[in-house]
Motif scaffolding. Sequence first.
Motif, short mmCIF file in Angstrom:
data_model
loop_
_atom_site.label_atom_id
_atom_site.label_comp_id
_atom_site.label_asym_id
_atom_site.label_seq_id
_atom_site.Cartn_x
_atom_site.Cartn_y
_atom_site.Cartn_z
N ALA A 48 0.82 -1.22 0.00
CA ALA A 48 0.00 0.00 0.00
C ALA A 48 0.85 1.26 0.00
O ALA A 48 0.32 2.37 -0.15
CB ALA A 48 -0.94 0.00 1.20
N GLY A 49 2.18 1.11 0.20
CA GLY A 49 3.06 2.27 0.14
C GLY A 49 3.54 2.79 1.47
O GLY A 49 4.03 3.93 1.56
N ALA A 50 3.44 1.98 2.53
CA ALA A 50 3.90 2.43 3.85
C ALA A 50 5.39 2.72 3.83
O ALA A 50 6.17 2.05 3.15
CB ALA A 50 3.58 1.36 4.90
N ARG A 51 5.80 3.73 4.59
CA ARG A 51 7.21 4.10 4.68
C ARG A 51 7.98 3.05 5.47
O ARG A 51 7.41 2.35 6.33
CB ARG A 51 7.36 5.47 5.33
CG ARG A 51 6.79 6.62 4.53
CD ARG A 51 7.01 7.95 5.23
NE ARG A 51 6.33 8.00 6.52
CZ ARG A 51 6.96 7.95 7.70
NH1 ARG A 51 8.28 7.84 7.75
NH2 ARG A 51 6.28 8.01 8.83
N GLY A 88 2.81 6.85 -7.86
CA GLY A 88 1.49 6.24 -7.78
C GLY A 88 1.27 5.09 -8.73
O GLY A 88 0.25 4.38 -8.63
N THR A 89 2.17 4.87 -9.68
CA THR A 89 2.05 3.73 -10.58
C THR A 89 2.55 2.47 -9.88
O THR A 89 3.16 2.52 -8.81
CB THR A 89 2.85 3.96 -11.87
OG1 THR A 89 4.24 4.12 -11.54
CG2 THR A 89 2.35 5.21 -12.59
N ARG A 90 2.30 1.34 -10.51
CA ARG A 90 2.69 0.06 -9.89
C ARG A 90 3.50 -0.79 -10.86
O ARG A 90 3.26 -0.77 -12.07
CB ARG A 90 1.45 -0.72 -9.42
CG ARG A 90 0.76 -0.07 -8.23
CD ARG A 90 -0.31 -0.95 -7.63
NE ARG A 90 -0.81 -0.34 -6.40
CZ ARG A 90 -0.28 -0.53 -5.20
NH1 ARG A 90 0.78 -1.34 -5.07
NH2 ARG A 90 -0.78 0.06 -4.14
N VAL A 91 4.42 -1.55 -10.30
CA VAL A 91 5.22 -2.51 -11.05
C VAL A 91 4.67 -3.89 -10.75
O VAL A 91 4.74 -4.36 -9.60
CB VAL A 91 6.71 -2.42 -10.66
CG1 VAL A 91 7.50 -3.51 -11.36
CG2 VAL A 91 7.26 -1.05 -11.01
N ARG A 92 4.11 -4.52 -11.76
CA ARG A 92 3.44 -5.81 -11.54
C ARG A 92 4.29 -6.96 -12.04
O ARG A 92 5.07 -6.83 -12.99
CB ARG A 92 2.07 -5.81 -12.24
CG ARG A 92 1.07 -4.87 -11.59
CD ARG A 92 -0.28 -4.89 -12.29
NE ARG A 92 -1.27 -4.15 -11.53
CZ ARG A 92 -1.41 -2.82 -11.54
NH1 ARG A 92 -0.61 -2.11 -12.32
NH2 ARG A 92 -2.33 -2.24 -10.81
N TYR A 93 4.08 -8.11 -11.41
CA TYR A 93 4.80 -9.33 -11.74
C TYR A 93 3.80 -10.44 -12.08
O TYR A 93 2.66 -10.44 -11.59
CB TYR A 93 5.66 -9.80 -10.57
CG TYR A 93 6.89 -8.96 -10.32
CD1 TYR A 93 8.15 -9.37 -10.78
CD2 TYR A 93 6.82 -7.76 -9.62
CE1 TYR A 93 9.28 -8.61 -10.55
CE2 TYR A 93 7.95 -6.99 -9.38
CZ TYR A 93 9.17 -7.42 -9.86
OH TYR A 93 10.30 -6.67 -9.62
#
Length: 440
Positions: A113-116, A188-193
């Motif tokens: 979710a992008g937590a630091r 905000g973009t995502r790298v998907r596998y």
Amino acid sequence: MTSSDTTAPILESPYVLDLFAGPGGLDVAVEVLGWRSLGIEWDKDACETRYAAGLKTWHADVSEVRRKRFEKLPPDLNVLAGGPPCQTYSVAGNGAGRKALDKVEKLIHRLVAGAREEEIDEQLDRMGGDPRTALVLEPLRYAIKALTCPNRDGRPFDVIVLEQVPAVKALWNVYKAALETGLPREDGTRVRYKVAEVKTLQTEAYGVPQTRRRTILIARLDKYPAPPLPAPTHHTFNPHKPAQGGPEDHQTALPVDGTAAPLEPWVSMGEVLTSREPHFEIVSNYGSGGDPRKRGIRTHRQPSFTVTGKVSRNAVRRHPNGEPLDPDRLTIPEAGVLQTFPPDYPWDGGDRSQQVGNAVPPLFGMHVLAAALSRPLPPEEKLRESWGRLAPDSARYRELRTEGCEAPNACGPNCPEPEGQSSPDSSLPRTGASAKRSAK
């Protein structure tokens, strides 16, 4: 023989970052495949072995490298591999990791979710318990960190390969969902596998003369075809039907899809421990059927029990009369051969039994990596060729130590503290790569 159907190979120049690298099982596989690797290993003894074997190594804490030195890693690393320490998840350990699985799962969701990083560290501190449990998050944290590293220009790892004990299968499935959802970039973009089915594999099905179960995750960037799992090449061993599928059983069988070549017999101890007299048996240090008083026995006609850090305690006797043999314990080179290391692999440093038990079997690693990158397997005989030992006064040895420890003859400022590299209890079997806070 191939480990999987080879479509178009991916990555022209594979360069593997091996987290929790141990004494070099996966790195030996990489070398035989003709690729490059860099291993990060916390334990000093395992690093001594790696330097003697000529393996590129950082003697460091995986977590510390991620926090403070990630940008110093070679920018062209493109395959992330890791077998986090397994004691807290293993059925033979104290089970702390199994109890914490739900908490770790929540942290995976928070990472995606992008937590630091600081938020995750605070949560881990509040969890308490065995600190090794948190190390299962490190491969995911490395994969996310790569997306923000200036030295990499935000380039992700192309391939991710993870292995662990079967108890972590549920957590690897959470990893699978996270990687398919996509790792967050700062914009905000995502790298998907694309991720293969998470599956528990038996090493004797890949020619390893040892029964050992490992749960595997293989992922590729979404731009590549979906990765396959390595196809079995040998029969599995059934202790209730110990001759079935072995060298003396002439049956053949096809894998489930019916397209591959017939399976070969599983490999027995007697086939690889050729310096032993022909008829011997191994008495396990562990109990059988949950009863510690009942020691399991395997004969020379069967694969070995799982090689653990207690392998040197297993008794070797003449079969079938049970007379002690000389030597009456497996030697370190013999234990290494059961793990499919080269016969003269240069085991060095202390607690070598634990080092051997910690390692990924190189032959199994070859199958998994070859499948992950759609490459053919090199001949297995290459693992039986002489490996050799680097002399401590050689230029290459000094070069490796200087890079790995930042000092030519001793540990440097970024090496783990010496007092933290010995465990008060090294008796727990460690069937994966090395632990951050446990000796070998």
